[in-house]
Design a protein around this motif. Structure first.
Motif, mmCIF file in Angstrom:
data_model
loop_
_atom_site.group_PDB
_atom_site.id
_atom_site.type_symbol
_atom_site.label_atom_id
_atom_site.label_comp_id
_atom_site.label_asym_id
_atom_site.label_seq_id
_atom_site.Cartn_x
_atom_site.Cartn_y
_atom_site.Cartn_z
ATOM 1 N N MET A 114 23.353 31.967 40.719
ATOM 2 C CA MET A 114 24.173 32.295 39.556
ATOM 3 C C MET A 114 25.581 32.611 40.021
ATOM 4 S SD MET A 114 25.825 34.866 37.716
ATOM 5 C CE MET A 114 25.096 36.429 38.160
ATOM 6 N N GLY A 115 26.560 32.030 39.376
ATOM 7 C CA GLY A 115 27.950 32.301 39.703
ATOM 8 C C GLY A 115 28.721 32.716 38.466
ATOM 9 N N LEU A 116 29.472 33.810 38.559
ATOM 10 C CA LEU A 116 30.255 34.321 37.434
ATOM 11 C C LEU A 116 31.686 34.543 37.903
ATOM 12 C CD1 LEU A 116 30.660 35.612 34.609
ATOM 13 C CD2 LEU A 116 29.871 37.771 35.596
ATOM 14 N N GLY A 117 32.627 33.959 37.203
ATOM 15 C CA GLY A 117 34.027 34.147 37.506
ATOM 16 C C GLY A 117 34.718 34.931 36.398
ATOM 17 N N SER A 118 35.815 35.578 36.733
ATOM 18 C CA SER A 118 36.557 36.359 35.741
ATOM 19 C C SER A 118 38.031 36.392 36.127
ATOM 20 C CB SER A 118 36.006 37.789 35.656
ATOM 21 O OG SER A 118 36.782 38.573 34.768
ATOM 22 N N THR A 119 38.886 35.988 35.198
ATOM 23 C CA THR A 119 40.334 36.062 35.381
ATOM 24 C C THR A 119 40.934 36.729 34.160
ATOM 25 O OG1 THR A 119 40.333 34.015 36.684
ATOM 26 C CG2 THR A 119 42.447 34.750 35.805
ATOM 27 N N SER A 120 41.716 37.779 34.378
ATOM 28 C CA SER A 120 42.317 38.491 33.253
ATOM 29 C C SER A 120 43.772 38.804 33.555
ATOM 30 C CB SER A 120 41.553 39.786 32.951
ATOM 31 O OG SER A 120 41.653 40.693 34.032
ATOM 32 N N ASP A 121 44.572 38.848 32.495
ATOM 33 C CA ASP A 121 45.995 39.155 32.588
ATOM 34 C C ASP A 121 46.334 40.051 31.405
ATOM 35 O OD1 ASP A 121 48.648 39.259 33.140
ATOM 36 O OD2 ASP A 121 48.972 37.095 33.238
ATOM 37 N N ASN A 122 46.769 41.280 31.682
ATOM 38 C CA ASN A 122 46.986 42.250 30.612
ATOM 39 C C ASN A 122 48.336 42.952 30.773
ATOM 40 O OD1 ASN A 122 44.144 42.625 29.152
ATOM 41 N ND2 ASN A 122 43.768 42.435 31.354
ATOM 42 N N THR A 123 48.928 43.277 29.638
ATOM 43 C CA THR A 123 50.103 44.148 29.599
ATOM 44 C C THR A 123 49.752 45.347 28.733
ATOM 45 O OG1 THR A 123 51.036 42.976 27.685
ATOM 46 C CG2 THR A 123 51.722 42.236 29.874
ATOM 47 N N GLY A 124 50.296 46.519 29.074
ATOM 48 C CA GLY A 124 49.910 47.716 28.330
ATOM 49 C C GLY A 124 50.987 48.775 28.328
ATOM 50 N N LEU A 125 50.779 49.744 27.435
ATOM 51 C CA LEU A 125 51.649 50.905 27.318
ATOM 52 C C LEU A 125 50.775 52.145 27.266
ATOM 53 C CD1 LEU A 125 54.421 52.288 26.795
ATOM 54 C CD2 LEU A 125 53.987 51.938 24.341
ATOM 55 N N THR A 126 51.045 53.112 28.151
ATOM 56 C CA THR A 126 50.296 54.369 28.198
ATOM 57 C C THR A 126 51.245 55.525 27.898
ATOM 58 O OG1 THR A 126 48.765 53.498 29.855
ATOM 59 C CG2 THR A 126 48.881 55.899 29.635
ATOM 60 N N THR A 127 50.827 56.396 26.974
ATOM 61 C CA THR A 127 51.619 57.565 26.602
ATOM 62 C C THR A 127 50.781 58.814 26.814
ATOM 63 O OG1 THR A 127 52.842 56.291 24.946
ATOM 64 C CG2 THR A 127 52.925 58.691 24.767
ATOM 65 N N LEU A 128 51.317 59.792 27.559
ATOM 66 C CA LEU A 128 50.638 61.054 27.826
ATOM 67 C C LEU A 128 51.418 62.182 27.181
ATOM 68 C CD1 LEU A 128 49.882 60.601 31.651
ATOM 69 C CD2 LEU A 128 48.382 60.072 29.727
ATOM 70 N N GLY A 188 53.536 69.588 23.467
ATOM 71 C CA GLY A 188 54.762 69.175 22.800
ATOM 72 C C GLY A 188 55.665 68.301 23.644
ATOM 73 N N THR A 189 55.354 68.083 24.910
ATOM 74 C CA THR A 189 56.132 67.195 25.767
ATOM 75 C C THR A 189 55.284 65.978 26.116
ATOM 76 O OG1 THR A 189 55.382 68.276 27.798
ATOM 77 C CG2 THR A 189 57.381 69.148 26.745
ATOM 78 N N GLY A 190 55.953 64.909 26.512
ATOM 79 C CA GLY A 190 55.213 63.715 26.850
ATOM 80 C C GLY A 190 56.069 62.706 27.575
ATOM 81 N N PHE A 191 55.433 61.670 28.088
ATOM 82 C CA PHE A 191 56.139 60.579 28.747
ATOM 83 C C PHE A 191 55.251 59.347 28.654
ATOM 84 C CE2 PHE A 191 53.810 63.032 31.898
ATOM 85 C CZ PHE A 191 53.038 62.077 32.521
ATOM 86 N N SER A 192 55.827 58.184 28.935
ATOM 87 C CA SER A 192 55.087 56.935 28.839
ATOM 88 C C SER A 192 55.507 55.987 29.949
ATOM 89 C CB SER A 192 55.304 56.282 27.467
ATOM 90 O OG SER A 192 56.669 55.946 27.286
ATOM 91 N N TYR A 193 54.656 55.015 30.227
ATOM 92 C CA TYR A 193 54.967 53.983 31.210
ATOM 93 C C TYR A 193 54.230 52.707 30.821
ATOM 94 C CZ TYR A 193 50.409 55.296 33.179
ATOM 95 O OH TYR A 193 49.086 55.566 33.357
ATOM 96 N N THR A 194 54.723 51.583 31.308
ATOM 97 C CA THR A 194 54.104 50.297 31.005
ATOM 98 C C THR A 194 53.325 49.798 32.211
ATOM 99 O OG1 THR A 194 56.051 49.046 31.739
ATOM 100 C CG2 THR A 194 55.966 49.706 29.413
ATOM 101 N N THR A 195 52.366 48.918 31.957
ATOM 102 C CA THR A 195 51.562 48.332 33.025
ATOM 103 C C THR A 195 51.465 46.825 32.831
ATOM 104 O OG1 THR A 195 49.523 48.708 31.750
ATOM 105 C CG2 THR A 195 50.155 50.397 33.362
ATOM 106 N N ASP A 196 51.449 46.122 33.929
ATOM 107 C CA ASP A 196 51.203 44.679 33.947
ATOM 108 C C ASP A 196 50.092 44.458 34.962
ATOM 109 O OD1 ASP A 196 51.180 41.973 33.867
ATOM 110 O OD2 ASP A 196 53.297 41.679 34.381
ATOM 111 N N THR A 197 48.898 44.132 34.480
ATOM 112 C CA THR A 197 47.712 44.075 35.327
ATOM 113 C C THR A 197 47.146 42.677 35.375
ATOM 114 O OG1 THR A 197 47.172 46.356 34.739
ATOM 115 C CG2 THR A 197 45.428 45.058 35.736
#
Length: 335
Positions: free
Chosen positions: A77-91, A95-104
């Motif tokens: 059995m052979g299983l392949g996986s290719t993924s390409d994602n962009t995202g935004l994370t906010t913490l 009352g304070t916060g910050f955010s950053y982007t990801t390219d995975t």
């Protein structure tokens, strides 16, 4: 898919094959997390994924005579996986916060390989007496390569250095087993056997950090993991009937030898034994009803996923790693 079978004289065979492709051209995922301490996490990602899959199985058998049979199987059995994602994370917290982007980006391939051979012998004039000798081989090699690139990285609370991981794992098993079953005149049926398993798990995870112009090898985030698990077992079981009452009792003893090494330095060796009993009592009340009581104990050994101490920090907010000190898990079942 394809299927083919053939039988000629005492020889028989069958072959199956399947291939498929799962394509997700656009997927959006939103996750919201909050804690009682007031910390919130919001993650939004968009991406694509492709998963090709291939399966194949071969079965053959040859009947030497009416009392002897040999057979063999093979599977892939052979299983392949290719993924390409962009995202935004906010913490956020208090009352304070910050955010950053990801390219995975990630690409992985996983295979499952199995092969087995069996020999069965029956006795003329002794119904239900049999001897079976079996061998099983299995392997599951896997590779995973990934990149995580971060934006808005003017944050000191988290390490948002761009990173890359090249990972390989494999699990190789050899199993040999012999079983003998015979009726005991006037008493019941006796079954006994022995089994030996040799399992080798290995993991090679190479982590790299971006220095602004190239990739630097990150030794603290990388590991080379080697784990051997060998198990020897012997069992016996007796089944008897006294009129309307049936009793079955048995025990299995398993001894485990474990060897572990990491990065050529950290290592441990241990061995332990487990006695695994089982018993069943049944009372037949008639043609349509009976009362039964049974007990058995099952043991579960931790695998490489739970033992591997490699720290997966591809998500800086959720570190993931195993514990090499985990022990055997025992479960007692009464029905």
């Amino acid at each position: 898919g394809i299927f083919y079978s053939q039988q000629k004289g005492k020889f028989a065979m069958s072959l199956t094959g399947n291939a498929m492709l799962n394509n997700s051209p656009g997927t959006t995922i939103d996750v919201e997390r909050s804690t009682t301490a007031g910390m919130t996490t919001s993650m939004h990602s968009e991406g694509t994924m492709k998963n090709p899959i291939a399966l194949g199985n071969l079965n053959i058998s040859y009947e030497i005579d009416s009392l002897n049979l040999i057979s063999a199987t093979g599977g892939l059995m052979g299983l392949g996986s290719t993924s390409d994602n962009t995202g935004l994370t906010t913490l956020g917290f208090g009352g304070t916060g910050f955010s950053y982007t990801t390219d995975t980006w990630s690409k992985g391939n996983t295979a499952s390989i199995t092969a087995s051979a069996d020999y069965q012998h029956l006795w003329a004039g002794r119904p239900n007496r049999s001897f079976v000798l079996s061998y099983l081989f299995s392997a599951s090699p896997s590779t995973t390569d990934s990149k995580n690139l971060f934006g808005n990285t003017g944050i000191t609370m988290l390490d948002l250095t761009d990173r890359r991981t090249d990972g390989k794992t494999n699990s190789i098993d050899h199993t040999v087993q012999a079983d003998f079953t015979t009726p005991v005149d006037g008493i019941g049926t006796l079954s006994t056997g022995v089994k030996y398993i040799s399992r080798h798990n290995l993991s090679d995870q190479m982590n790299y950090l971006w220095n602004g112009s190239g990739w630097d090898f990150n030794e603290p985030g990388s590991t080379n993991y080697d784990y051997y698990n060998r198990i020897g077992a012997a069992y016996t079981e007796m089944s008897v009937n006294f009129g309307l009452i049936g009793i079955k009792a048995g025990a299995r003893y398993e001894h485990t030898w474990q060897n572990y090494s990491q990065d050529g330095g950290k290592a441990f060796r241990t061995d332990y034994g487990c006695l695994v009993p089982s018993a069943t009592l049944q009372l037949n009340l008639g043609m349509t009803s009976n009362i039964g009581l049974s007990y058995n104990m099952r043991i579960s050994r931790p695998g490489i996923t739970y033992l591997n101490p490699y720290r997966d920090d591809s998500d800086p907010t959720a570190l993931n790693y195993g514990n090499p000190d985990l022990e055997v898990e025992k479960a007692h079942n009464v029905n």
